[in-house]
Design a protein around this motif. Sequence first.
Motif, PDB file in Angstrom:
ATOM      1  N   HIS A   1      -6.900 -34.520 -84.762  1.00 25.38           N
ATOM      2  CA  HIS A   1      -7.498 -33.674 -85.789  1.00 25.38           C
ATOM      3  C   HIS A   1      -8.385 -32.580 -85.186  1.00 25.38           C
ATOM      4  N   PHE A   2      -8.424 -32.476 -83.875  1.00 29.32           N
ATOM      5  CA  PHE A   2      -9.186 -31.396 -83.251  1.00 29.32           C
ATOM      6  C   PHE A   2      -8.597 -30.047 -83.661  1.00 29.32           C
ATOM      7  N   PRO A   3      -9.441 -29.052 -83.982  1.00 25.30           N
ATOM      8  CA  PRO A   3      -8.924 -27.712 -84.302  1.00 25.30           C
ATOM      9  C   PRO A   3      -8.185 -27.118 -83.093  1.00 25.30           C
TER      10      PRO A   3
ATOM     11  N   VAL B   1      -9.188 -26.970 -78.791  1.00 28.59           N
ATOM     12  CA  VAL B   1      -8.339 -27.463 -77.702  1.00 28.59           C
ATOM     13  C   VAL B   1      -7.924 -26.308 -76.790  1.00 28.59           C
ATOM     14  N   ALA B   2      -7.669 -25.140 -77.370  1.00 23.42           N
ATOM     15  CA  ALA B   2      -7.333 -23.965 -76.558  1.00 23.42           C
ATOM     16  C   ALA B   2      -8.495 -23.614 -75.634  1.00 23.42           C
ATOM     17  N   LEU B   3      -9.708 -23.688 -76.151  1.00 27.40           N
ATOM     18  CA  LEU B   3     -10.888 -23.400 -75.327  1.00 27.40           C
ATOM     19  C   LEU B   3     -11.060 -24.435 -74.222  1.00 27.40           C
ATOM     20  N   ILE B   4     -10.721 -25.686 -74.515  1.00 26.24           N
ATOM     21  CA  ILE B   4     -10.775 -26.725 -73.477  1.00 26.24           C
ATOM     22  C   ILE B   4      -9.789 -26.393 -72.357  1.00 26.24           C
ATOM     23  N   ALA B   5      -8.577 -25.978 -72.737  1.00 29.95           N
ATOM     24  CA  ALA B   5      -7.571 -25.613 -71.733  1.00 29.95           C
ATOM     25  C   ALA B   5      -8.036 -24.422 -70.906  1.00 29.95           C
TER      26      ALA B   5
ATOM     27  N   PHE C   1      -0.036 -28.266 -84.301  1.00 37.05           N
ATOM     28  CA  PHE C   1       0.138 -27.733 -82.960  1.00 37.05           C
ATOM     29  C   PHE C   1       1.587 -27.324 -82.706  1.00 37.05           C
ATOM     30  N   LEU C   2       2.518 -28.150 -83.112  1.00 36.98           N
ATOM     31  CA  LEU C   2       3.931 -27.839 -82.920  1.00 36.98           C
ATOM     32  C   LEU C   2       4.334 -26.593 -83.701  1.00 36.98           C
ATOM     33  N   ASN C   3       3.728 -26.392 -84.867  1.00 33.04           N
ATOM     34  CA  ASN C   3       4.051 -25.221 -85.691  1.00 33.04           C
ATOM     35  C   ASN C   3       3.597 -23.912 -85.041  1.00 33.04           C
ATOM     36  N   LEU C   4       2.667 -24.016 -84.074  1.00 25.12           N
ATOM     37  CA  LEU C   4       2.171 -22.818 -83.399  1.00 25.12           C
ATOM     38  C   LEU C   4       3.312 -22.082 -82.706  1.00 25.12           C
ATOM     39  N   ALA C   5       4.206 -22.828 -82.088  1.00 24.64           N
ATOM     40  CA  ALA C   5       5.315 -22.207 -81.363  1.00 24.64           C
ATOM     41  C   ALA C   5       6.460 -21.807 -82.292  1.00 24.64           C
TER      42      ALA C   5
ATOM     43  N   GLY D   1      -2.297 -20.297 -70.746  1.00 27.74           N
ATOM     44  CA  GLY D   1      -0.851 -20.406 -70.625  1.00 27.74           C
ATOM     45  C   GLY D   1      -0.388 -21.856 -70.726  1.00 27.74           C
ATOM     46  N   GLY D   2      -1.195 -22.786 -70.180  1.00 25.45           N
ATOM     47  CA  GLY D   2      -0.872 -24.207 -70.291  1.00 25.45           C
ATOM     48  C   GLY D   2      -0.901 -24.684 -71.735  1.00 25.45           C
ATOM     49  N   PHE D   3      -1.877 -24.229 -72.498  1.00 25.82           N
ATOM     50  CA  PHE D   3      -1.962 -24.549 -73.927  1.00 25.82           C
ATOM     51  C   PHE D   3      -0.709 -24.061 -74.649  1.00 25.82           C
ATOM     52  N   MET D   4      -0.303 -22.828 -74.344  1.00 28.03           N
ATOM     53  CA  MET D   4       0.895 -22.262 -74.969  1.00 28.03           C
ATOM     54  C   MET D   4       2.153 -22.989 -74.503  1.00 28.03           C
ATOM     55  N   PHE D   5       2.191 -23.383 -73.232  1.00 29.71           N
ATOM     56  CA  PHE D   5       3.340 -24.102 -72.676  1.00 29.71           C
ATOM     57  C   PHE D   5       3.528 -25.432 -73.396  1.00 29.71           C
ATOM     58  N   ALA D   6       2.423 -26.130 -73.646  1.00 29.38           N
ATOM     59  CA  ALA D   6       2.503 -27.417 -74.336  1.00 29.38           C
ATOM     60  C   ALA D   6       3.029 -27.255 -75.755  1.00 29.38           C
TER      61      ALA D   6
END
Length: 347
Positions: free
Chosen positions: A98-100, A104-108, A163-167, A236-241
């Motif tokens: 449930h993390f926004p 998570v992007a900022l963590i990456a 998260f999956l819907n992002l891509a 880029g890792g966030f986007m890759f995932a």
Amino acid sequence: MIFGGRMSAKRISTAVFRLREIGITLGLGAAIVFFAIQAPNFSTVGNWQNIAQNVAIVVVVAVGETMVILTRNIDLSVGSIVGLSAYLTAATFVHHPHFPLVVVALIAVAIGLGLGLINGLLVAVARVPAIIATLATLGIFRGVDVRITGGKNITAYHLPDSFLNLASSKPLGVPTLAWIAAGIALLGAAVLRWASWGRDFYAIGSNPEAARFAGIPAVRRVITAFAISGALAGLGGFMFAAQFPTLDATAAKNFELDVITAAVIGGVNVFGGSGTILGVVIGAVLVATIESGFTLLRISEFWRLFFNGFAIVVAVTIDALVTKRLQTALRRRRAEMLAARHSEAAG
């Protein structure tokens, strides 16, 4: 007068590499026309959406890589940073679904930033050559990734739909990841164009000694360039995932080759001091376009790899020749200026 000579050489250099961008654009246009004729499905909206999706991560990471190369360095560890941050991104969602997305992007990004700072300190403070330092951290970061994964993998089944819907989402018909890449490219171009510390990257790469005498804090700037490269590799890792939700220790392996290829083909001088984000974007799109065309035409993987390698050799050779000619012209101009000054003094 000598200062004027330097500025003249700089203008000549800028014009030469602007011609490189025009040449790359013409090459991209030729590739599009060729594949549009030869491959029936090449010109479809779906194919171009796929190209935009595939090129997005390369562009984001290549923006950071460009800043490093401008300072006459290189970052070979970006693929490992992408892979490690991608796995940690997915693992974060597994334990905290449930993390926004922004958190998570900022963590990456923070993970990548920390790893980039390690590279920067090794190169700028410890004085380890960049190619050696980042080759070492490439292996170290990948080893950490292997240790963390423990031979396990994460699949799309474990990840939240948000998260999956992002891509998969495509606002205005353009993939969300491509919109992110466009924003990063515009921001990177603005920094290199208008930020004084961004312009310092060019000065350091063009002439490190002159930059030091001019009072530019070269150590801080090089560390900054590596930190930005790491941070964008983390993004880029966030986007890759999001795009490839099945992740293990091999995620983004050899990805650094795609990034460096895009930068070099895009006109970034491997000897430092010249290059633009626009050229990098065009270079990345050119590579992705040719890969898509090769796939649709079922051309062997050998030829794709051959093209990438051949294009790098050609680009580096052109850079070397242009740089040598510009240096010769600059030395000649300086000699002429000094001769004229001595003649005036004698008269």
